[in-house]
Scaffold this active site. Structure first.
Site, PDB file in Angstrom:
ATOM      1  NE  ARG A   1      -3.217  -1.353   2.994  1.00 15.78           N
ATOM      2  CZ  ARG A   1      -2.844  -0.934   4.207  1.00 15.78           C
ATOM      3  NH1 ARG A   1      -2.646   0.358   4.430  1.00 15.78           N
ATOM      4  NH2 ARG A   1      -2.684  -1.781   5.187  1.00 15.78           N
TER       5      ARG A   1
ATOM      6  CE1 TYR B   1     -18.295   7.140 -15.816  1.00 14.30           C
ATOM      7  CE2 TYR B   1     -17.924   7.470 -13.486  1.00 14.30           C
ATOM      8  CZ  TYR B   1     -18.074   6.622 -14.562  1.00 14.30           C
ATOM      9  OH  TYR B   1     -18.016   5.269 -14.381  1.00 14.30           O
TER      10      TYR B   1
ATOM     11  CG  ASP C   1     -13.296  13.179 -15.047  1.00 15.15           C
ATOM     12  OD1 ASP C   1     -12.492  12.815 -15.933  1.00 15.15           O
ATOM     13  OD2 ASP C   1     -14.110  12.404 -14.507  1.00 15.15           O
TER      14      ASP C   1
ATOM     15  CE  LYS D   1     -14.122   4.563 -18.546  1.00 13.21           C
ATOM     16  NZ  LYS D   1     -14.703   5.685 -17.825  1.00 13.21           N
TER      17      LYS D   1
END
Ligand SMILES: *Cc1c(COP(=O)(O)O)cnc(C)c1O
Length: 361
Positions: free
Chosen positions: A48, A99, A170, A195
């Site tokens: 992590r 979105y 975004d 994407k």
């Protein structure tokens, strides 16, 4: 980061950054490091904390966005990380359109009282300015999903800065090759790496980028802490695949954009099309059909080459009527069809789309 990185053109940065240092006999590509723990005594102790495959991808995307990047497990993990900066009951200014995952999360959290949501038309600078007083974050998409509306990022970011509001942009649709929000005044840039960045419909990944100055690094440290604490980390394999995909982003996007221009022009002359929504760059576009939603849905079901599926930014062309989702706002017309134009031969794409549109006539 390679010390010459800033002087390279973006198409070169895509290919050259995140590569292994020149060592005789050493490997060229970034290593895929699959380990959940590290020998004690180094900067990273546990998965992590960090991973060399993430670092390679962060180096490349950070340079492209002219800032410093963090990769996360999903675009929605990046959204959640940015929202984690808010105080309880913090005020978010956002468009009603965007979105769906983000707008739905904002509305749900507002309904729970976790935040206060001020919904404004982000194409209207004065309306946004009026909503900024006492706000904590301004959320922007440009172009917006799925309406393809544009926001005046320099003016909106400047107004937010003056009001002490953090701007989150975004940038998934535009990619850092068409728009670099940090250079236009944004504080945080967000991508669904799923994407265009990864580009092959085979990866889930998110990216955040912040400015390479003191304030940007302070934000990045808080976002990295969120990633660490929640475990919103990218799988090393996903980061490696995204870096592999990123290498070809410039050629993929150039080709897809050239295709999108042709498709947008031809759609505008088709009698089954009432309106084309294409902002003039990039490979995302939308159009409204004549008739009703059911007939628009039939168009999506009638393509053979265009993949009828959600998501976007991949090598293959995708088609979807957005109001098939009940959570898509009513501001989006029932007849709006979103296209993510891929890199196939444009004549094949047009022939297939035209035969599907002919079902409207
Ligand atoms: C897909 C998408 C997201 C969410 O990203 P995931 O990787 O699916 O979690 C956020 N913003 C935009 C614009 C998207 O297209």
């Amino acid at each position: 980061m390679a010390d010459h990185a800033e002087s390279l053109a973006p198409a070169t940065q895509l290919v050259a950054l995140g590569r292994e240092p020149r060592t005789p006999g050493g490997q060229v590509g970034a290593p895929l490091v699959l380990t959940s723990t590290y020998h004690a005594g180094g900067a990273e102790g546990y998965i992590r904390d960090g991973n060399p495959t993430w670092t390679a991808l962060e180096e490349a995307i950070g340079a492209l966005e002219e800032g410093e990047a963090l990769v996360l497990g999903a675009g929605m993990a990046a959204v959640t990380a940015a929202l984690s900066l808010l105080p309880h009951g913090g005020v978010v200014v956002a468009s009603p359109i965007g979105y769906m995952g983000t707008t739905t999360m904002l509305r749900e959290r507002a309904a729970e009282g976790a935040l206060e949501l001020r919904i404004v038309d982000t194409t209207d600078v004065e309306a946004v300015e009026a909503a900024l007083e006492g706000a904590d974050q301004l959320w922007l998409e440009s172009p917006t999903n799925p309406m393809m509306e544009l926001a005046d990022l320099p003016r909106l970011c400047a107004a937010a800065r003056a009001a002490g509001v953090v701007t989150v942009v975004d940038n998934t649709f535009a990619t850092p090759l068409r728009q670099r929000p940090l250079t236009l005044g944004a504080d945080i840039v967000l991508h669904s790496g799923t994407k265009y960045i990864a580009g092959h419909s085979d990866v889930l990944l998110g990216v955040l980028a912040t400015r390479a100055d003191e304030a940007g690094r302070a934000l990045r440290a808080r976002l990295a802490k969120y990633r660490h604490d929640v475990g919103a980390v990218a799988g090393p394999m996903e980061a490696w695949l995204a870096l592999r995909g990123l290498r070809t982003l410039a050629v993929r996007l150039d080709r897809a954009e050239a295709n999108a221009r042709v498709i947008a022009d031809r759609l505008a002359t088709h009698t089954g099309v009432a309106r084309v929504r294409y902002p003039g760059s990039g490979a995302m576009l939308a159009f409204d059909t004549v008739g009703d939603g059911a007939r628009a849905e039939r168009v999506c079901e009638s393509t053979r080459l265009w993949v009828h599926s959600t998501s976007l930014g991949a090598v293959e062309s995708q088609i979807e009527r957005r109001r098939r989702y009940v959570t898509e706002p009513e501001l989006v017309p029932e007849t709006l069809i979103r296209l993510s134009v891929g890199i196939e031969d444009v004549e094949d794409l047009w022939r297939d789309l035209a035969q599907a549109l002919d079902t409207l006539l």
